[in-house]
Design an enzyme around this catalytic site. Structure first.
Site, PDB file in Angstrom:
ATOM      1  CG  HIS A   1       6.762  -2.503 -18.374  1.00 53.37           C
ATOM      2  ND1 HIS A   1       7.886  -3.013 -17.789  1.00 53.37           N
ATOM      3  CD2 HIS A   1       6.349  -1.503 -17.549  1.00 53.37           C
ATOM      4  CE1 HIS A   1       8.156  -2.354 -16.664  1.00 53.37           C
ATOM      5  NE2 HIS A   1       7.230  -1.436 -16.505  1.00 53.37           N
TER       6      HIS A   1
ATOM      7  CD  GLU B   1       8.800  -6.157 -18.639  1.00 53.62           C
ATOM      8  OE1 GLU B   1       9.104  -5.021 -19.041  1.00 53.62           O
ATOM      9  OE2 GLU B   1       8.193  -6.346 -17.600  1.00 53.62           O
TER      10      GLU B   1
ATOM     11  CB  ILE C   1       0.278  -2.614 -12.142  1.00 57.79           C
ATOM     12  CG1 ILE C   1      -0.342  -2.542 -10.735  1.00 57.79           C
ATOM     13  CG2 ILE C   1      -0.775  -2.822 -13.206  1.00 57.79           C
ATOM     14  CD1 ILE C   1      -1.311  -1.374 -10.542  1.00 57.79           C
TER      15      ILE C   1
ATOM     16  NE  ARG D   1      10.698  -2.775 -12.443  1.00 57.37           N
ATOM     17  CZ  ARG D   1      10.097  -1.644 -12.815  1.00 57.37           C
ATOM     18  NH1 ARG D   1       8.816  -1.651 -13.107  1.00 57.37           N
ATOM     19  NH2 ARG D   1      10.770  -0.537 -12.923  1.00 57.37           N
TER      20      ARG D   1
ATOM     21  CG  ASP E   1       1.943  -3.212 -17.642  1.00 51.78           C
ATOM     22  OD1 ASP E   1       1.815  -3.291 -18.885  1.00 51.78           O
ATOM     23  OD2 ASP E   1       2.456  -2.224 -17.080  1.00 51.78           O
TER      24      ASP E   1
ATOM     25  CG  LEU F   1      -2.206   0.861   0.958  1.00 49.03           C
ATOM     26  CD1 LEU F   1      -3.175   0.191  -0.005  1.00 49.03           C
ATOM     27  CD2 LEU F   1      -2.916   1.156   2.286  1.00 49.03           C
ATOM     28  N   GLY F   2       1.725   1.339  -1.037  1.00 46.99           N
ATOM     29  CA  GLY F   2       2.487   2.570  -1.257  1.00 46.99           C
ATOM     30  C   GLY F   2       1.629   3.540  -2.058  1.00 46.99           C
ATOM     31  NE  ARG F   3       5.564   8.467  -4.004  1.00 50.97           N
ATOM     32  CZ  ARG F   3       6.752   7.897  -3.826  1.00 50.97           C
ATOM     33  NH1 ARG F   3       6.955   6.642  -4.174  1.00 50.97           N
ATOM     34  NH2 ARG F   3       7.751   8.582  -3.301  1.00 50.97           N
ATOM     35  CB  ILE F   4       1.142   2.474  -7.366  1.00 51.89           C
ATOM     36  CG1 ILE F   4       2.019   3.474  -8.145  1.00 51.89           C
ATOM     37  CG2 ILE F   4       0.281   1.642  -8.321  1.00 51.89           C
ATOM     38  CD1 ILE F   4       3.095   2.849  -9.021  1.00 51.89           C
TER      39      ILE F   4
HETATM   40  O1  LIG Z   1       7.972   0.342 -14.869  1.00 55.53           O
HETATM   41  C1  LIG Z   1       7.933   1.506 -14.824  1.00 55.53           C
HETATM   42  C2  LIG Z   1       8.442   2.296 -13.741  1.00 55.53           C
HETATM   43  O2  LIG Z   1       9.234   1.797 -12.938  1.00 55.53           O
HETATM   44  O3  LIG Z   1       8.054   3.450 -13.657  1.00 55.53           O
END
Ligand SMILES: O=CC(=O)O
Length: 315
Positions: free
Chosen positions: A281, A263, A232, A234, A258, A153-156
């Site tokens: 990605h 990759e 979303i 890594r 993603d 539960l960080g920013r994203i």
């Molecule tokens: O993968 C994308 C990022 O690290 O911003």
């Protein structure tokens, strides 16, 4: 005064190249065939690396650049930068947090909706004429009102959870501890427990050596044959081999991905899975966000060479 020499590890949009070329002498290593020969010729004068989240900077590269002062990452993730190697030499590292948060969160939600409601297959159904020939597309899975888990539960992760609350979902999260800014959401101690009480599990962990393969077989089995994983963050946060087995055997219902190991040359077994949504990605890939990321990456380099505080330092 001569312009600082910057080693460029990946391509950037034209709008960034204009400013980069104005401020620095750019060395596009990614476009060169014989990288070793290029580094032998130019490595000694390189003072900065401009890289991307997924490309990072290895210890071997850092060691090949004796005049290196700063590594500026275009992206929020810096797990591919060898921070120990940078620290040993007092090399600064910067990233581009915040500016991409909203788009990455939107993308996770879009992948959940798209896969759950079968929109890729349904679009083909309409476009190919199958609708007229065969009638209604098969019923898919509901999203609203279900149970969602957010791992990290960080920013994203926070923005994902905030968006999910608009779908009347029961929301829980795991992190190293409960967050005082998440009082409306249930804190769950570990990823397995979180998966067991989720229909949709979002992985939004900031990747590091410590988070490698946090999500593995036990999490997939706890999420179950009706569950969906959405990554979303890594690929390294997930045990990809275990994910493929769980998807192929049906022990895990579905995955929206993603990010992948290796990759863009990701494991071909994913292509054969019908229960996955594959994205290249792209979570931060809007013009608005990419412009803001490029600006921040260059602002960090410019600040360093002007001797002023870095806008978004990692170390
Ligand atoms: O993968 C994308 C990022 O690290 O911003």
């Amino acid at each position: 005064m001569s312009k600082p020499d910057v080693l460029q590890l990946g391509p950037y949009p034209e709008w960034d190249m204009e400013r980069l070329d104005g401020l620095f002498t750019m060395h596009p290593l990614f476009a060169v065939d014989d990288k070793a020969a290029y580094l032998a010729e130019h490595g000694g004068k390189i003072r900065a690396i401009a890289t991307r989240g997924e490309l990072g900077a290895t210890r071997a590269l850092i060691e090949a650049l004796p005049a290196l002062e700063i590594i500026s990452v275009y992206g929020v993730g810096f797990d591919a930068v060898d921070l120990d190697a940078a620290r040993e030499r007092g090399i600064r590292v910067t990233n581009t947090p915040d500016v991409l948060t909203g788009d990455v969160a939107d993308f996770g939600i879009a992948m959940m909706l798209c896969l759950s409601r079968g929109m890729i297959g349904a679009e083909k159904w309409a476009r190919s004429g199958d609708w007229a020939a065969h009638g209604t597309y098969p019923a898919q899975r509901r999203v609203f009102g279900k149970r969602a888990g957010v791992l990290g539960l960080g920013r994203i992760g926070f923005e994902v959870a905030r968006r999910l609350s608009g779908f009347d979902m029961e929301i829980a999260y795991s992190d190293i501890g409960p967050k005082d800014y998440a009082r409306d959401w249930q804190f769950v101690e570990n990823p397995e427990e979180l998966a067991a009480r989720s229909d949709f599990l979002f992985v939004t962990l900031a990747a590091s050596k410590a988070t490698r393969h946090t999500v593995g077989r036990r999490v997939f089995e706890a999420l179950g044959p009706e569950g969906m994983l959405i990554n979303i963050s890594r690929a390294s946060n997930i045990d990809e081999e275990a994910l493929l087995s769980a998807l192929e055997s049906g022990k895990l219902g579905a995955a929206a991905l993603d990010v992948f190991e290796n990759e863009p040359d990701f494991d071909a077994r994913f292509r054969a899975c019908r229960n996955v949504l594959l994205q290249p990605h792209l979570a931060s890939g809007t013009v608005e966000t990419r412009k803001a990321m490029g600006k921040l990456m260059i602002d960090n380099l410019e600040a360093h060479f002007a001797g002023v505080a870095l806008p978004t330092p990692v170390i």
